[in-house]
Motif scaffolding. Structure first.
Motif, PDB file in Angstrom:
ATOM      1  N   VAL A 144       0.862  -1.186   0.000  1.00 12.80           N
ATOM      2  CA  VAL A 144       0.000   0.000   0.000  1.00 12.80           C
ATOM      3  C   VAL A 144       0.895   1.231   0.000  1.00 12.80           C
ATOM      4  O   VAL A 144       1.814   1.322   0.819  1.00 12.80           O
ATOM      5  CB  VAL A 144      -0.918   0.003   1.241  1.00 12.80           C
ATOM      6  CG1 VAL A 144      -1.681   1.313   1.351  1.00 12.80           C
ATOM      7  CG2 VAL A 144      -1.875  -1.176   1.198  1.00 12.80           C
ATOM      8  N   ILE A 145       0.639   2.154  -0.935  1.00 16.21           N
ATOM      9  CA  ILE A 145       1.531   3.308  -1.051  1.00 16.21           C
ATOM     10  C   ILE A 145       0.727   4.608  -1.126  1.00 16.21           C
ATOM     11  O   ILE A 145      -0.270   4.686  -1.847  1.00 16.21           O
ATOM     12  CB  ILE A 145       2.400   3.209  -2.333  1.00 16.21           C
ATOM     13  CG1 ILE A 145       3.118   1.861  -2.393  1.00 16.21           C
ATOM     14  CG2 ILE A 145       3.423   4.340  -2.398  1.00 16.21           C
ATOM     15  CD1 ILE A 145       2.978   1.162  -3.708  1.00 16.21           C
ATOM     16  N   TYR A 203      -4.902  -1.016   7.249  1.00 16.59           N
ATOM     17  CA  TYR A 203      -3.572  -0.768   6.694  1.00 16.59           C
ATOM     18  C   TYR A 203      -2.509  -1.216   7.673  1.00 16.59           C
ATOM     19  O   TYR A 203      -2.706  -1.177   8.881  1.00 16.59           O
ATOM     20  CB  TYR A 203      -3.377   0.732   6.430  1.00 16.59           C
ATOM     21  CG  TYR A 203      -4.226   1.263   5.308  1.00 16.59           C
ATOM     22  CD1 TYR A 203      -4.272   0.604   4.078  1.00 16.59           C
ATOM     23  CD2 TYR A 203      -4.958   2.433   5.468  1.00 16.59           C
ATOM     24  CE1 TYR A 203      -5.050   1.102   3.044  1.00 16.59           C
ATOM     25  CE2 TYR A 203      -5.731   2.932   4.441  1.00 16.59           C
ATOM     26  CZ  TYR A 203      -5.775   2.266   3.236  1.00 16.59           C
ATOM     27  OH  TYR A 203      -6.533   2.762   2.223  1.00 16.59           O
ATOM     28  N   GLY A 204      -1.365  -1.578   7.167  1.00 17.92           N
ATOM     29  CA  GLY A 204      -0.220  -1.897   8.015  1.00 17.92           C
ATOM     30  C   GLY A 204       0.491  -0.627   8.451  1.00 17.92           C
ATOM     31  O   GLY A 204       0.150   0.482   8.006  1.00 17.92           O
ATOM     32  N   ASN A 245       5.305   6.825   0.947  1.00 19.12           N
ATOM     33  CA  ASN A 245       4.868   6.136   2.168  1.00 19.12           C
ATOM     34  C   ASN A 245       4.472   4.713   1.806  1.00 19.12           C
ATOM     35  O   ASN A 245       3.622   4.507   0.934  1.00 19.12           O
ATOM     36  CB  ASN A 245       3.659   6.848   2.773  1.00 19.12           C
ATOM     37  CG  ASN A 245       4.001   8.263   3.202  1.00 19.12           C
ATOM     38  OD1 ASN A 245       4.416   8.494   4.315  1.00 19.12           O
ATOM     39  ND2 ASN A 245       3.867   9.209   2.275  1.00 19.12           N
ATOM     40  N   THR A 301      -1.489  12.145  -1.863  1.00 22.49           N
ATOM     41  CA  THR A 301      -2.511  11.179  -2.288  1.00 22.49           C
ATOM     42  C   THR A 301      -3.042  10.405  -1.091  1.00 22.49           C
ATOM     43  O   THR A 301      -2.419  10.350  -0.036  1.00 22.49           O
ATOM     44  CB  THR A 301      -1.967  10.143  -3.295  1.00 22.49           C
ATOM     45  OG1 THR A 301      -1.190   9.167  -2.576  1.00 22.49           O
ATOM     46  CG2 THR A 301      -1.128  10.781  -4.376  1.00 22.49           C
ATOM     47  N   GLU A 302      -4.194   9.792  -1.278  1.00 21.39           N
ATOM     48  CA  GLU A 302      -4.662   8.788  -0.329  1.00 21.39           C
ATOM     49  C   GLU A 302      -3.800   7.538  -0.547  1.00 21.39           C
ATOM     50  O   GLU A 302      -3.176   7.395  -1.604  1.00 21.39           O
ATOM     51  CB  GLU A 302      -6.139   8.454  -0.613  1.00 21.39           C
ATOM     52  CG  GLU A 302      -7.105   9.619  -0.419  1.00 21.39           C
ATOM     53  CD  GLU A 302      -7.319   9.984   1.049  1.00 21.39           C
ATOM     54  OE1 GLU A 302      -6.774   9.291   1.940  1.00 21.39           O
ATOM     55  OE2 GLU A 302      -8.016  10.979   1.304  1.00 21.39           O
ATOM     56  N   ARG A 361       3.264   2.115   8.410  1.00 17.18           N
ATOM     57  CA  ARG A 361       3.993   2.572   7.228  1.00 17.18           C
ATOM     58  C   ARG A 361       5.353   3.170   7.561  1.00 17.18           C
ATOM     59  O   ARG A 361       5.575   3.670   8.666  1.00 17.18           O
ATOM     60  CB  ARG A 361       3.170   3.620   6.500  1.00 17.18           C
ATOM     61  CG  ARG A 361       3.227   4.972   7.178  1.00 17.18           C
ATOM     62  CD  ARG A 361       2.419   5.996   6.449  1.00 17.18           C
ATOM     63  NE  ARG A 361       1.730   6.837   7.397  1.00 17.18           N
ATOM     64  CZ  ARG A 361       1.980   8.141   7.526  1.00 17.18           C
ATOM     65  NH1 ARG A 361       2.876   8.731   6.776  1.00 17.18           N
ATOM     66  NH2 ARG A 361       1.310   8.860   8.398  1.00 17.18           N
ATOM     67  N   LEU A 407       1.557   8.829  -1.779  1.00 17.96           N
ATOM     68  CA  LEU A 407       2.651   9.688  -2.233  1.00 17.96           C
ATOM     69  C   LEU A 407       2.469  11.123  -1.757  1.00 17.96           C
ATOM     70  O   LEU A 407       1.349  11.635  -1.668  1.00 17.96           O
ATOM     71  CB  LEU A 407       2.701   9.707  -3.764  1.00 17.96           C
ATOM     72  CG  LEU A 407       3.093   8.422  -4.487  1.00 17.96           C
ATOM     73  CD1 LEU A 407       2.947   8.626  -5.988  1.00 17.96           C
ATOM     74  CD2 LEU A 407       4.511   8.022  -4.132  1.00 17.96           C
ATOM     75  N   GLU A 408       3.586  11.759  -1.480  1.00 19.49           N
ATOM     76  CA  GLU A 408       3.614  13.214  -1.297  1.00 19.49           C
ATOM     77  C   GLU A 408       4.569  13.722  -2.369  1.00 19.49           C
ATOM     78  O   GLU A 408       5.772  13.544  -2.275  1.00 19.49           O
ATOM     79  CB  GLU A 408       4.098  13.556   0.111  1.00 19.49           C
ATOM     80  CG  GLU A 408       3.107  13.113   1.187  1.00 19.49           C
ATOM     81  CD  GLU A 408       3.731  12.989   2.564  1.00 19.49           C
ATOM     82  OE1 GLU A 408       3.618  13.945   3.346  1.00 19.49           O
ATOM     83  OE2 GLU A 408       4.325  11.938   2.869  1.00 19.49           O
TER      84      GLU A 408
END
Ligand code: ADP
Ligand code: MG
Length: 487
Positions: free
Chosen positions: A11-12, A209-210, A198, A157-158, A212, A14-15
């Motif tokens: 799961v990613i 979610y795990g 992330n 982003t989400e 991060r 981004l900034e």
């Protein structure tokens, strides 16, 4: 990697930092251009002299709104700037001006492909920091403040991305879009597009979610993909061993392609955000936002689907022709100029652009629309091929360059001058066929006795005698009729 007991999902979020291509900095009048000698673009505002005050660059705000509109964000009519406090030598004020609580754009999304839409949490405006240069001498760092105060947009982003490949795709699309909108050169080598990645992993099928890890400051798409791959393997390995993933900030080492711990959560910065008292809140009206919307060019995705559905271009061509705005707009110009011939000429137009005009213009350092031939002439050129007057290969090999060299000529006159007009005149062809048949009566007889393969021989003769100008399709049709017709 050890064998896994479970399949995992990565799961990613981004900034992504986009450097805006404004002339001056976001709060100061000095140049925001890349590539000057160190510390040439350093006004007293950038240097944080006491008593100097920031003043928002109107263009930077407009660029942010353009991107927000393109990504379907809500434009916040009341946004504001905050101070993010930390100490670093490349940050003369001791704080960065950024938008924390009230960013300019909220929500929105980017479509990666037919099945994947990446939601955007928000986009905010901020200033870049200067650049620390660590040279051979370990006892010092050099500071270049040219970059300090250059406007940045941060796209957050989400956590909707699921693979390194999607991260690459997302960055690629954003780069295409910011260039398209004319708000950034998107040049990664010059640091115009940088990302924090992330990453977490979870067992497939799990909802939560795990934990991060955030990998900071990655300046290339390849490194961003590599960081995701490395992180997801590292985290899966930890979980498989029964260990926990720590929430931490990590760096990326491009030489080794690995990430390493920078600081753990308990050492996380407390930035002491508060509203910057030197900058009034940004208050916009719907009318102002609409005025910017009205000046937006059509978006790549809109043009791509128009090329597909309205003009029937194959998906690969539609995608290729909407990578860059100048190419896409020129394609549209040609398609629109071809009127009711548009669907028939769409594919030839695409081929002409992709295979001929674009490479020619690249070679000559021109935008496609700057080629010397008019749209009308290009359509005449294509009609010559469509109508069988000039073969596609002759057009591409000879007529194309002749036209580029004589841009004022009519393509058909040029074809005549080059002597490449195909003979589709039936009398001429009849004559030729009669000659050939008369010269080879035994072969005609053999054909009529069943040696149909001789058709190729006769065609060869006709092409030879017409010096390649016979329209092959028409000649073959006529020839067959004559050969079949028993005398
Ligand atoms: P912070 O406030 O600590 O910066 P945010 O919630 O704003 O954290 O998220 C920052 C980025 O991290 C966003 O891009 C978000 O999508 C991403 N992110 C949040 N949680 C996860 C997770 N569990 N796995 C991967 N990315 C995540
Ligand atoms: Mg963050």
């Amino acid at each position: 990697m050890p064998t896994q007991t479970h399949p995992y999902e990565t799961v990613i979020g981004l900034e992504l930092h986009v450097q805006l291509g404004t002339k001056s900095k976001i709060f100061a009048p000095d140049s925001a251009a890349f590539g000057a000698n160190p510390n040439e673009h350093t006004s007293i505002v950038t240097l944080a002299h006491p008593g100097t005050l920031p003043r928002l660059n109107r263009k930077a705000l407009e660029y942010a709104i353009r991107l927000g509109l393109a990504l379907g964000c809500e434009i916040n009519l009341h946004s504001a700037f905050d101070r993010k406090n930390y100490f670093y030598a490349d940050l003369p004020k001791g704080y960065q001006i950024t938008q924390d609580k009230h960013p300019i754009c909220i929500g929105g999304s980017l479509q990666l492909d037919a099945d994947t839409r990446i939601r955007i949490h928000h986009i905010h405006l901020e200033e870049d920091a200067g650049k620390s240069i660590h040279d051979q001498d370990p006892t010092r760092s050099l500071i270049d403040l040219n970059r300090a105060g250059v406007p940045l947009l941060e796209i957050v982003t989400e956590p909707d991305l699921r693979s390194a490949a999607q991260v690459g795709q997302f960055m690629e699309k954003i780069r295409q879009l910011v260039r398209w909108l004319g708000i950034s050169d998107g040049n990664m080598e010059e640091g115009s597009l940088r990302s924090d990645v992330n990453v977490s992993v979870r067992k497939s099928g799990e909802k939560a979610y795990g934990q991060r890890a955030e990998v900071k400051n990655i300046n290339s798409m390849r490194f961003a993909r590599k960081a995701v791959e490395f992180e997801s393997e590292r985290q899966i390995e930890l979980l498989e061993k029964g260990d926990k993933v720590e929430q931490e900030t990590r760096g990326f080492d491009p030489q080794q392609g690995i990430t390493f711990s920078l600081r753990e959560k308990e050492y996380a910065h407390d930035y002491r955000y508060f509203p910057d008292p030197d900058l009034p809140p940004v208050v916009l009206t719907q009318v102002q936002v609409q005025a910017i919307a009205d000046q937006m060019p059509p978006l790549p995705a809109q043009l791509e689907s128009r090329f597909l559905s309205a003009f029937g271009l194959p998906a690969s061509d539609a995608e290729l022709l909407t990578q860059e705005r100048p190419v896409a707009m020129y394609t549209l110009e040609l398609l629109e100029a071809s009127g009711d011939r548009a669907t028939a000429l769409a594919k030839p137009i695409a081929n002409l652009l992709i295979q001929k005009i674009k490479p020619w213009c690249e070679e000559h350092g021109l935008e496609v629309s700057e080629n010397p031939v008019t749209t009308t002439q290009w359509l005449q050129f294509l009609e010559l091929i469509a109508g069988g007057k000039v073969s596609a290969s002759m057009a591409n090999q000879r007529l194309f360059s002749a036209l580029m060299e004589n841009p004022e000529a009519h393509p058909e006159e040029l074809a005549v001058r080059l002597n490449i007009v195909q003979q589709s005149d039936q009398n001429v062809l009849d004559e030729l066929i009669a000659q050939v048949m008369a010269d080879f009566p035994d072969k005609v007889a053999a054909f009529r006795n069943g040696k149909k393969g001789l058709l190729g021989f006769f065609m060869g003769e006709i092409m030879k005698r017409s010096k390649g100008k016979a329209d092959p399709k028409q000649a073959a049709d006529l020839l067959e009729v004559k050969l079949e017709a028993k005398a």
